[in-house]
Design a protein around this motif. Structure first.
Motif, PDB file in Angstrom:
ATOM      1  N   ARG A  29     -11.598 -14.436   9.272  1.00 18.34           N
ATOM      2  CA  ARG A  29     -11.061 -15.822   9.066  1.00 18.34           C
ATOM      3  C   ARG A  29     -10.086 -16.169  10.075  1.00 18.34           C
ATOM      4  O   ARG A  29      -9.647 -15.449  10.934  1.00 18.34           O
ATOM      5  CB  ARG A  29     -10.185 -15.748   7.772  1.00 18.34           C
ATOM      6  CG  ARG A  29      -9.124 -14.924   7.758  1.00 18.34           C
ATOM      7  CD  ARG A  29      -8.363 -14.961   6.401  1.00 18.34           C
ATOM      8  NE  ARG A  29      -6.930 -14.280   6.539  1.00 18.34           N
ATOM      9  CZ  ARG A  29      -6.443 -13.687   5.647  1.00 18.34           C
ATOM     10  NH1 ARG A  29      -6.997 -13.456   4.446  1.00 18.34           N
ATOM     11  NH2 ARG A  29      -5.162 -13.143   5.844  1.00 18.34           N
ATOM     12  N   ARG A  62      -8.844 -12.857  12.202  1.00 15.44           N
ATOM     13  CA  ARG A  62      -9.124 -11.629  11.760  1.00 15.44           C
ATOM     14  C   ARG A  62     -10.784 -11.355  11.828  1.00 15.44           C
ATOM     15  O   ARG A  62     -11.389 -12.196  11.401  1.00 15.44           O
ATOM     16  CB  ARG A  62      -8.372 -11.637  10.260  1.00 15.44           C
ATOM     17  CG  ARG A  62      -8.906 -10.101   9.919  1.00 15.44           C
ATOM     18  CD  ARG A  62      -8.099 -10.313   8.093  1.00 15.44           C
ATOM     19  NE  ARG A  62      -6.747 -10.445   8.171  1.00 15.44           N
ATOM     20  CZ  ARG A  62      -6.188 -10.395   7.161  1.00 15.44           C
ATOM     21  NH1 ARG A  62      -6.715  -9.993   5.962  1.00 15.44           N
ATOM     22  NH2 ARG A  62      -4.720 -10.432   6.938  1.00 15.44           N
ATOM     23  N   ARG A  78     -11.093  -3.583  12.248  1.00 14.39           N
ATOM     24  CA  ARG A  78     -10.672  -4.986  11.825  1.00 14.39           C
ATOM     25  C   ARG A  78      -9.624  -5.066  12.794  1.00 14.39           C
ATOM     26  O   ARG A  78      -8.761  -4.221  13.413  1.00 14.39           O
ATOM     27  CB  ARG A  78     -10.008  -4.719  10.476  1.00 14.39           C
ATOM     28  CG  ARG A  78      -9.025  -6.188  10.551  1.00 14.39           C
ATOM     29  CD  ARG A  78      -8.533  -6.203   9.088  1.00 14.39           C
ATOM     30  NE  ARG A  78      -7.072  -7.213   9.302  1.00 14.39           N
ATOM     31  CZ  ARG A  78      -6.082  -7.242   8.426  1.00 14.39           C
ATOM     32  NH1 ARG A  78      -6.237  -6.703   7.408  1.00 14.39           N
ATOM     33  NH2 ARG A  78      -5.047  -7.938   8.640  1.00 14.39           N
ATOM     34  N   GLU A 115      -7.101  -2.074  12.106  1.00 17.00           N
ATOM     35  CA  GLU A 115      -7.752  -1.134  11.016  1.00 17.00           C
ATOM     36  C   GLU A 115      -8.926  -0.601  11.831  1.00 17.00           C
ATOM     37  O   GLU A 115      -9.878  -1.447  12.308  1.00 17.00           O
ATOM     38  CB  GLU A 115      -8.039  -1.576   9.707  1.00 17.00           C
ATOM     39  CG  GLU A 115      -7.853  -0.509   8.738  1.00 17.00           C
ATOM     40  CD  GLU A 115      -8.206  -1.425   7.371  1.00 17.00           C
ATOM     41  OE1 GLU A 115      -7.926  -2.487   7.216  1.00 17.00           O
ATOM     42  OE2 GLU A 115      -8.734  -0.612   6.433  1.00 17.00           O
ATOM     43  N   GLN A 138      -3.866   4.778  -0.005  1.00 14.38           N
ATOM     44  CA  GLN A 138      -3.112   4.468  -1.085  1.00 14.38           C
ATOM     45  C   GLN A 138      -3.037   5.395  -2.248  1.00 14.38           C
ATOM     46  O   GLN A 138      -3.973   6.205  -2.424  1.00 14.38           O
ATOM     47  CB  GLN A 138      -4.039   3.314  -1.903  1.00 14.38           C
ATOM     48  CG  GLN A 138      -3.278   2.775  -3.245  1.00 14.38           C
ATOM     49  CD  GLN A 138      -4.334   2.280  -4.122  1.00 14.38           C
ATOM     50  OE1 GLN A 138      -5.390   2.372  -3.921  1.00 14.38           O
ATOM     51  NE2 GLN A 138      -3.750   1.842  -5.291  1.00 14.38           N
ATOM     52  N   THR A 141      -2.395   3.981  -8.647  1.00 14.79           N
ATOM     53  CA  THR A 141      -2.967   2.939  -9.165  1.00 14.79           C
ATOM     54  C   THR A 141      -2.357   1.777  -9.852  1.00 14.79           C
ATOM     55  O   THR A 141      -2.595   0.718 -10.285  1.00 14.79           O
ATOM     56  CB  THR A 141      -4.274   3.061  -9.888  1.00 14.79           C
ATOM     57  OG1 THR A 141      -3.982   3.908 -11.235  1.00 14.79           O
ATOM     58  CG2 THR A 141      -5.350   3.926  -9.256  1.00 14.79           C
ATOM     59  N   ALA A 142      -0.890   2.150 -10.074  1.00 13.84           N
ATOM     60  CA  ALA A 142      -0.049   1.246 -11.052  1.00 13.84           C
ATOM     61  C   ALA A 142      -0.031  -0.202 -10.405  1.00 13.84           C
ATOM     62  O   ALA A 142       0.083  -0.323  -9.067  1.00 13.84           O
ATOM     63  CB  ALA A 142       1.400   1.910 -10.955  1.00 13.84           C
ATOM     64  N   ASP A 143      -0.168  -1.246 -11.217  1.00 12.74           N
ATOM     65  CA  ASP A 143       0.077  -2.747 -10.661  1.00 12.74           C
ATOM     66  C   ASP A 143       1.759  -3.074 -10.378  1.00 12.74           C
ATOM     67  O   ASP A 143       2.429  -2.320 -10.963  1.00 12.74           O
ATOM     68  CB  ASP A 143      -0.218  -3.390 -11.601  1.00 12.74           C
ATOM     69  CG  ASP A 143      -0.849  -4.649 -11.347  1.00 12.74           C
ATOM     70  OD1 ASP A 143      -0.928  -4.787 -10.180  1.00 12.74           O
ATOM     71  OD2 ASP A 143      -1.337  -5.665 -12.154  1.00 12.74           O
ATOM     72  N   LYS A 144       1.898  -3.996  -9.576  1.00 20.47           N
ATOM     73  CA  LYS A 144       3.194  -4.443  -9.224  1.00 20.47           C
ATOM     74  C   LYS A 144       3.972  -3.237  -8.596  1.00 20.47           C
ATOM     75  O   LYS A 144       4.043  -3.148  -7.408  1.00 20.47           O
ATOM     76  CB  LYS A 144       3.867  -5.114 -10.245  1.00 20.47           C
ATOM     77  CG  LYS A 144       3.144  -6.208 -11.132  1.00 20.47           C
ATOM     78  CD  LYS A 144       3.133  -7.575 -10.367  1.00 20.47           C
ATOM     79  CE  LYS A 144       2.174  -8.330 -11.183  1.00 20.47           C
ATOM     80  NZ  LYS A 144       1.028  -8.517 -10.840  1.00 20.47           N
ATOM     81  N   ASN A 146       4.675   0.513  -7.736  1.00 15.45           N
ATOM     82  CA  ASN A 146       3.951   1.574  -7.657  1.00 15.45           C
ATOM     83  C   ASN A 146       4.965   2.590  -6.808  1.00 15.45           C
ATOM     84  O   ASN A 146       4.618   2.519  -5.429  1.00 15.45           O
ATOM     85  CB  ASN A 146       2.334   1.388  -6.972  1.00 15.45           C
ATOM     86  CG  ASN A 146       1.664   2.714  -6.995  1.00 15.45           C
ATOM     87  OD1 ASN A 146       2.132   3.772  -7.321  1.00 15.45           O
ATOM     88  ND2 ASN A 146       0.467   2.415  -6.539  1.00 15.45           N
ATOM     89  N   ASP A 165      -0.790 -10.657  -4.223  1.00 21.41           N
ATOM     90  CA  ASP A 165      -1.485  -9.290  -3.504  1.00 21.41           C
ATOM     91  C   ASP A 165      -1.020  -9.094  -2.102  1.00 21.41           C
ATOM     92  O   ASP A 165      -0.758  -7.922  -1.794  1.00 21.41           O
ATOM     93  CB  ASP A 165      -3.017  -9.429  -3.328  1.00 21.41           C
ATOM     94  CG  ASP A 165      -3.636  -9.360  -4.738  1.00 21.41           C
ATOM     95  OD1 ASP A 165      -3.136  -8.463  -5.627  1.00 21.41           O
ATOM     96  OD2 ASP A 165      -4.593  -9.983  -4.837  1.00 21.41           O
ATOM     97  N   TYR A 166      -0.364 -10.065  -1.367  1.00 16.66           N
ATOM     98  CA  TYR A 166       0.265  -9.652  -0.185  1.00 16.66           C
ATOM     99  C   TYR A 166       1.426  -8.836  -0.268  1.00 16.66           C
ATOM    100  O   TYR A 166       1.904  -8.067   0.657  1.00 16.66           O
ATOM    101  CB  TYR A 166       0.548 -10.863   0.535  1.00 16.66           C
ATOM    102  CG  TYR A 166      -0.329 -11.571   1.273  1.00 16.66           C
ATOM    103  CD1 TYR A 166      -0.650 -10.796   2.515  1.00 16.66           C
ATOM    104  CD2 TYR A 166      -1.007 -12.730   1.305  1.00 16.66           C
ATOM    105  CE1 TYR A 166      -1.727 -11.177   3.212  1.00 16.66           C
ATOM    106  CE2 TYR A 166      -1.839 -13.247   2.144  1.00 16.66           C
ATOM    107  CZ  TYR A 166      -2.245 -12.547   3.010  1.00 16.66           C
ATOM    108  OH  TYR A 166      -3.565 -13.141   3.899  1.00 16.66           O
ATOM    109  N   ALA A 168       1.565  -6.332  -1.912  1.00 15.96           N
ATOM    110  CA  ALA A 168       1.065  -4.885  -1.809  1.00 15.96           C
ATOM    111  C   ALA A 168       0.402  -4.486  -0.673  1.00 15.96           C
ATOM    112  O   ALA A 168       0.000  -3.358  -0.389  1.00 15.96           O
ATOM    113  CB  ALA A 168       0.224  -4.832  -3.111  1.00 15.96           C
ATOM    114  N   GLU A 169       0.314  -5.273   0.198  1.00 14.97           N
ATOM    115  CA  GLU A 169      -0.507  -5.165   1.641  1.00 14.97           C
ATOM    116  C   GLU A 169       0.438  -4.251   2.292  1.00 14.97           C
ATOM    117  O   GLU A 169       1.625  -4.294   2.720  1.00 14.97           O
ATOM    118  CB  GLU A 169      -0.799  -6.088   2.363  1.00 14.97           C
ATOM    119  CG  GLU A 169      -1.635  -5.833   3.431  1.00 14.97           C
ATOM    120  CD  GLU A 169      -2.396  -7.218   3.970  1.00 14.97           C
ATOM    121  OE1 GLU A 169      -2.152  -8.297   3.882  1.00 14.97           O
ATOM    122  OE2 GLU A 169      -3.372  -6.807   4.785  1.00 14.97           O
TER     123      GLU A 169
END
Lengths: 203, 253
Positions: A29, A62, A78, A115, A138, A141-144, A146, A165-166, A168-169
């Motif tokens: 992108r 990217r 990447r 990467e 990672q 798997t918990a959301d928000k 972790n 989602d960023y 969590a990056e």
């Protein structure tokens, strides 16, 4: 000695043919961050601009490539490239000139391997996968929030993007990751080289 | 005259009882047998085409590959992986039970567990929620009542049980007598307002009836999503290893 030289190109060609026979996914992108200046600043520390001018502040590229070498060996690469042209233009200035470069201005440019890893499924045993290279690891798997996912540092490069989602990056790191799977349980053993500024001191 | 009226009333009553000899629970049991029971395929693999139509009429087409495994008397398992468009390729969804749903985001190499309060959210921008895409079966969560019957279908009304964690308060279900599968469903929200309408086309593949086309309309948003299956393969003996987080991370070929 000659035999060795012949053998190496032969191996290389075989390897390439393996790569090209498998399906490879290319994706990427391009992101351009531009701004419009609402005030005049001709004596700015980094570059001057007039009121109403546009500025190309940041260009992000990217490029990603993923594929399989065999049924159980896959790879992912990447590359990230950043450019900060800091060029302004208006109706009389040609915009591309700012991006392509100006002899009077140094344009910061950065290319990095963000990467790049090789993954071997069923490594030595059916239940074990091995991943070697620069990779995100990672845990949980918990959301928000972790709390166990704390191996790789959070990538703050895009922290203020309005994309949840960023948050969590995480930045990939060079590591060796051995994962053992049994039904829905998995155990991950990761080895990361120490990160320090030479001379390194370990207490 | 009174005798005649009495006889007519009684005959109507007897006729009515004989027509509705089957109860709502029995109809729902037949539906569940077709969906996740003895009469359902042991496992299934298919290519799905998802067409999302926005309220303004713009279309988004997505293609995914799905695998399901029927575990009789337990939750059925399913895995879905997006094949296209490229920006969501390899996004995966794994369902092991109503409490265990995982979404794999390849962009971040991350598996995210879908928390129960997120289950009613849209599945990848479609009019299906994560819960809609989850495990099948109704009797665990809903009380059922047969409200109408004719030659072709039964009409059931499902009311959510007090502690059931389901987004729909009430479901009105039209069950085809031929396929014994839902042909249409109206789903109502907590305020008992019509929220979604789904229409299914069922097809017989071998000995199984399979819903091969589902049209889900969000009445509130005025958008709809069509999910169409092709290349359906049943009873291949799919292994348990497909329904794992390990498989979810793998790139789809």
């Amino acid at each position: 000695m000659k035999k060795v030289f012949i053998l190496i190109p032969a191996l290389f060609i075989i390897n390439l043919s393996f790569v090209y026979s498998a399906s490879i996914d290319f994706s990427g992108r391009l992101k351009l961050f531009s701004s419009i200046f609402i005030s005049k600043n001709l004596y700015g520390q980094y570059f001057s601009h007039d009121r109403g001018e546009f500025g190309f502040k940041r260009l992000e590229t990217r490029l990603k490539m993923a594929g399989e070498i065999s049924d159980n060996i896959s790879y992912f690469i990447r590359f990230d490239a950043f450019s900060r042209p800091d060029a302004s233009f208006n109706s009389t200035a040609f915009p591309e000139a700012g991006i392509l470069g100006s002899p009077t201005q140094v344009e910061p440019f950065e290319l990095s391997l963000y990467e790049g890893y090789v993954r071997i499924n069923h490594f030595l045993s059916r239940n074990v996968d091995l991943t070697v290279g620069k990779q995100p690891i990672q845990w949980g798997t918990a959301d928000k929030v972790n709390v166990v996912d704390n191996l790789n540092p959070i990538d703050f490069a895009n922290f203020f993007t309005f994309d949840p989602d960023y948050f969590a990056e995480r930045r990939p790191q060079i590591a060796l990751n051995l994962e053992y799977y049994n039904k829905q349980v998995s155990i991950s053993m990761a080895s990361l080289p120490p990160v320090c500024t030479p001379p390194c001191r370990f207490y | 005259m009174r005798k005649i009226t009495f006889l007519v009333t009684m005959s109507i009553f007897v006729l009515n009882v004989s027509i509705w000899a089957i109860t709502g629970s029995e109809v729902l049991k037949r539906v569940e047998e077709r969906m996740i029971g003895e009469k359902a395929p042991k496992d299934m693999e298919a290519i799905m085409r998802m067409i999302i139509v926005s309220p303004k009429g713009s279309k988004k087409v997505r293609e995914l590959k799905a695998w399901t495994k029927n575990n009789i008397n337990e939750d059925d398992w399913r895995v879905m992986k997006f094949l296209s468009p490229p920006d969501i390729k390899n996004v995966g969804f794994l369902v092991l039970s109503d409490e265990q749903m995982y979404l794999y985001l390849p962009e971040f190499r991350r598996i995210r567990r879908i928390a129960s309060h997120n289950k009613k959210e849209s599945f990848m921008g479609s009019d299906f929620s994560y819960d809609d895409m989850g495990t099948s079966g109704f009797s665990r969560y809903y009380e059922v009542k047969l409200i109408k019957e004719d030659d072709k279908e039964w009409v059931l009304e499902l009311s959510r049980k007090p502690k059931a964690d389901k987004p729909y308060k009430r479901i009105k279900m039209w069950v085809s007598k031929e396929s014994e599968l839902p042909a249409k469903m109206e789903m109502y929200d907590n305020s008992d307002e019509l929220w979604k309408v789904s229409e299914e086309e069922n097809k017989k593949i071998g000995e199984y009836w399979i819903p091969f086309k589902i049209n889900m309309k969000d009445v509130k948003k005025n958008s709809f999503t069509t999910l169409e299956m092709k290349d359906i393969k049943v009873d291949q003996g799919l292994g348990k290893e497909i329904f794992t987080n390990r498989f979810l991370r793998r790139r789809v070929k």
